[in-house]
Design a protein around this motif. Structure first.
Motif, PDB file in Angstrom:
ATOM      1  N   VAL A  53      48.995  33.162  43.939  1.00 27.50           N
ATOM      2  CA  VAL A  53      49.491  34.483  44.320  1.00 27.50           C
ATOM      3  C   VAL A  53      49.187  35.502  43.225  1.00 27.50           C
ATOM      4  O   VAL A  53      48.709  36.611  43.504  1.00 27.50           O
ATOM      5  CB  VAL A  53      51.008  34.441  44.602  1.00 27.50           C
ATOM      6  CG1 VAL A  53      51.565  35.849  44.795  1.00 27.50           C
ATOM      7  CG2 VAL A  53      51.299  33.604  45.837  1.00 27.50           C
ATOM      8  N   ALA A  54      49.443  35.119  41.959  1.00 27.47           N
ATOM      9  CA  ALA A  54      49.210  36.042  40.846  1.00 27.47           C
ATOM     10  C   ALA A  54      47.735  36.400  40.729  1.00 27.47           C
ATOM     11  O   ALA A  54      47.381  37.562  40.494  1.00 27.47           O
ATOM     12  CB  ALA A  54      49.708  35.418  39.547  1.00 27.47           C
ATOM     13  N   THR A  55      46.855  35.399  40.898  1.00 24.65           N
ATOM     14  CA  THR A  55      45.415  35.647  40.802  1.00 24.65           C
ATOM     15  C   THR A  55      44.957  36.591  41.909  1.00 24.65           C
ATOM     16  O   THR A  55      44.180  37.526  41.664  1.00 24.65           O
ATOM     17  CB  THR A  55      44.630  34.325  40.878  1.00 24.65           C
ATOM     18  OG1 THR A  55      45.031  33.469  39.803  1.00 24.65           O
ATOM     19  CG2 THR A  55      43.132  34.575  40.766  1.00 24.65           C
ATOM     20  N   LEU A  56      45.448  36.364  43.136  1.00 26.52           N
ATOM     21  CA  LEU A  56      45.087  37.245  44.246  1.00 26.52           C
ATOM     22  C   LEU A  56      45.605  38.663  44.023  1.00 26.52           C
ATOM     23  O   LEU A  56      44.922  39.647  44.342  1.00 26.52           O
ATOM     24  CB  LEU A  56      45.632  36.682  45.559  1.00 26.52           C
ATOM     25  CG  LEU A  56      44.990  35.374  46.038  1.00 26.52           C
ATOM     26  CD1 LEU A  56      45.713  34.842  47.272  1.00 26.52           C
ATOM     27  CD2 LEU A  56      43.508  35.577  46.347  1.00 26.52           C
ATOM     28  N   LYS A  57      46.818  38.768  43.468  1.00 25.66           N
ATOM     29  CA  LYS A  57      47.366  40.087  43.156  1.00 25.66           C
ATOM     30  C   LYS A  57      46.515  40.787  42.105  1.00 25.66           C
ATOM     31  O   LYS A  57      46.256  41.990  42.190  1.00 25.66           O
ATOM     32  CB  LYS A  57      48.805  39.951  42.651  1.00 25.66           C
ATOM     33  CG  LYS A  57      49.812  39.480  43.688  1.00 25.66           C
ATOM     34  CD  LYS A  57      50.253  40.609  44.586  1.00 25.66           C
ATOM     35  CE  LYS A  57      51.366  40.160  45.519  1.00 25.66           C
ATOM     36  NZ  LYS A  57      51.799  41.240  46.427  1.00 25.66           N
ATOM     37  N   GLN A  58      46.096  40.009  41.085  1.00 21.86           N
ATOM     38  CA  GLN A  58      45.270  40.581  40.016  1.00 21.86           C
ATOM     39  C   GLN A  58      43.932  41.074  40.575  1.00 21.86           C
ATOM     40  O   GLN A  58      43.456  42.151  40.235  1.00 21.86           O
ATOM     41  CB  GLN A  58      45.023  39.522  38.935  1.00 21.86           C
ATOM     42  CG  GLN A  58      46.282  39.076  38.198  1.00 21.86           C
ATOM     43  CD  GLN A  58      46.612  39.959  37.009  1.00 21.86           C
ATOM     44  OE1 GLN A  58      45.715  40.448  36.338  1.00 21.86           O
ATOM     45  NE2 GLN A  58      47.890  40.159  36.756  1.00 21.86           N
ATOM     46  N   VAL A  59      43.322  40.245  41.435  1.00 20.88           N
ATOM     47  CA  VAL A  59      42.034  40.608  42.024  1.00 20.88           C
ATOM     48  C   VAL A  59      42.173  41.855  42.885  1.00 20.88           C
ATOM     49  O   VAL A  59      41.356  42.790  42.807  1.00 20.88           O
ATOM     50  CB  VAL A  59      41.460  39.440  42.857  1.00 20.88           C
ATOM     51  CG1 VAL A  59      40.248  39.889  43.663  1.00 20.88           C
ATOM     52  CG2 VAL A  59      41.089  38.280  41.942  1.00 20.88           C
ATOM     53  N   LYS A  60      43.216  41.889  43.720  1.00 20.09           N
ATOM     54  CA  LYS A  60      43.431  43.048  44.586  1.00 20.09           C
ATOM     55  C   LYS A  60      43.696  44.300  43.764  1.00 20.09           C
ATOM     56  O   LYS A  60      43.180  45.380  44.049  1.00 20.09           O
ATOM     57  CB  LYS A  60      44.598  42.790  45.540  1.00 20.09           C
ATOM     58  CG  LYS A  60      44.805  43.944  46.521  1.00 20.09           C
ATOM     59  CD  LYS A  60      45.963  43.695  47.454  1.00 20.09           C
ATOM     60  CE  LYS A  60      46.153  44.886  48.390  1.00 20.09           C
ATOM     61  NZ  LYS A  60      47.315  44.711  49.273  1.00 20.09           N
ATOM     62  N   GLY A  61      44.521  44.158  42.701  1.00 20.88           N
ATOM     63  CA  GLY A  61      44.819  45.292  41.839  1.00 20.88           C
ATOM     64  C   GLY A  61      43.576  45.814  41.146  1.00 20.88           C
ATOM     65  O   GLY A  61      43.370  47.021  41.019  1.00 20.88           O
ATOM     66  N   SER A  62      42.711  44.880  40.718  1.00 16.59           N
ATOM     67  CA  SER A  62      41.464  45.262  40.065  1.00 16.59           C
ATOM     68  C   SER A  62      40.539  45.999  41.032  1.00 16.59           C
ATOM     69  O   SER A  62      39.940  47.021  40.697  1.00 16.59           O
ATOM     70  CB  SER A  62      40.761  44.023  39.507  1.00 16.59           C
ATOM     71  OG  SER A  62      39.522  44.358  38.936  1.00 16.59           O
ATOM     72  N   ASN A  63      40.444  45.483  42.263  1.00 22.97           N
ATOM     73  CA  ASN A  63      39.608  46.127  43.284  1.00 22.97           C
ATOM     74  C   ASN A  63      40.129  47.521  43.622  1.00 22.97           C
ATOM     75  O   ASN A  63      39.368  48.456  43.833  1.00 22.97           O
ATOM     76  CB  ASN A  63      39.544  45.269  44.550  1.00 22.97           C
ATOM     77  CG  ASN A  63      38.762  43.985  44.335  1.00 22.97           C
ATOM     78  OD1 ASN A  63      37.951  43.891  43.415  1.00 22.97           O
ATOM     79  ND2 ASN A  63      39.000  42.998  45.185  1.00 22.97           N
ATOM     80  N   TYR A  64      41.459  47.631  43.677  1.00 22.66           N
ATOM     81  CA  TYR A  64      42.079  48.921  43.995  1.00 22.66           C
ATOM     82  C   TYR A  64      41.794  49.942  42.895  1.00 22.66           C
ATOM     83  O   TYR A  64      41.464  51.094  43.162  1.00 22.66           O
ATOM     84  CB  TYR A  64      43.585  48.749  44.176  1.00 22.66           C
ATOM     85  CG  TYR A  64      44.319  50.022  44.522  1.00 22.66           C
ATOM     86  CD1 TYR A  64      44.186  50.616  45.773  1.00 22.66           C
ATOM     87  CD2 TYR A  64      45.146  50.646  43.584  1.00 22.66           C
ATOM     88  CE1 TYR A  64      44.852  51.784  46.095  1.00 22.66           C
ATOM     89  CE2 TYR A  64      45.818  51.823  43.891  1.00 22.66           C
ATOM     90  CZ  TYR A  64      45.668  52.378  45.146  1.00 22.66           C
ATOM     91  OH  TYR A  64      46.321  53.536  45.448  1.00 22.66           O
TER      92      TYR A  64
END
Length: 264
Positions: free
Chosen positions: A243-254
């Motif tokens: 979950v944390a990795t997906l959040k990090q990836v999404k935040g980075s993309n955003y």
């Protein structure tokens, strides 16, 4: 008085985050006490879980992005269930039409409910990570923990080494969360232990109501061995890392999207 109000607020946000797990446990209890007609119990549990999942997205309690994460955990859980039941770690003795190699499809929602809790608590409490380790460390570590659930049947069990490695990697990591406008923080390793312990308690409730059955519970229900806390601890760690990795990836993309728009 202020501390008590904050505790109540924190408890309320946790309760809202646990809606999916609570519905699953309530369904286990109700279907154990009151037999439902037409279909086996396991099939009714699947229907209830599907309706609940649909309602949560429809009502806005869960976002579509969270649904994607939860679906991923459903697949991860089903894969683990198929292997573990084949190896005799536990079983699902009741009948059901929607079973694959002895595993009822509703069982995947047991794992999905953990992901649902993590996603909702993350959003409601505005969770932020401090000193999060690099991606190239987190992903192989999560993969090693998950694979050990399979490989320890054929090779040595390295769960304690992995647990020690987790403590080493996340020793300086913190998780911060906001309650009533005030931000608090907790060592990430401590949050892993607390969540793992409470899931062990939930596991005792689930086995009591016949969600699944360990070999030592065939004749009569008994308390799940305390050693299972280590298994749930590692499963929670895998869940949190995904979950944390997906959040990090999404935040980075955003962030990249905003930067690109600003550039344009």
């Amino acid at each position: 008085m202020r501390a008590l109000k904050q505790l109540v607020r924190f408890g309320w946000e946790q309760a809202l985050s646990c809606v999916f797990p609570v519905v699953i446990f309530a369904s286990l209890a109700i279907t154990q006490i009151i037999p439902l007609p037409l279909l086996p119990r396991y099939d009714w549990l699947l229907i209830i879980c599907l309706i609940m999942q649909w309602w949560m997205v429809r009502s806005g309690l869960e976002t579509r992005d969270e649904l994607k994460v939860i679906s991923l955990f459903h697949l991860i859980g089903i894969t683990l269930e198929l292997f573990k039941t084949h190896m005799g770690s536990w079983s699902y003795p009741e009948e059901g039409y929607f079973k694959i190699f002895g595993v009822p499809l509703y069982s995947g929602f047991m794992y999905a409910s953990v992901a649902s809790y993590l996603c909702q608590a993350w959003r409601r409490l505005k969770v932020e990570l401090v000193k999060w380790p690099p991606f190239l460390i987190v992903v192989p570590l999560a993969a090693a923990i998950y694979l050990n659930f399979f490989t320890h049947h054929y090779w040595i069990d390295v769960r304690w080494y992995l647990s020690a490695l987790v403590m080493l990697v996340f020793w300086q990591s913190w998780v911060t969360y906001k309650v009533g406008g005030i931000r608090y923080r907790m060592p990430l390793a401590l949050s892993f232990v607390l969540i793992g312990f409470f899931i062990w308690i939930a596991e005792n409730i689930a086995t009591f109501f016949g969600a699944w059955e360990y070999p030592n519970q065939t004749e009569a229900w008994s308390l799940v061995h305390l050693g299972k806390v280590s298994s749930w601890l590692l499963l929670v760690i895998v869940s949190f890392l995904i979950v944390a990795t997906l959040k990090q990836v999404k935040g980075s993309n955003y962030s990249n999207k905003i930067d690109n728009n600003q550039f344009l």
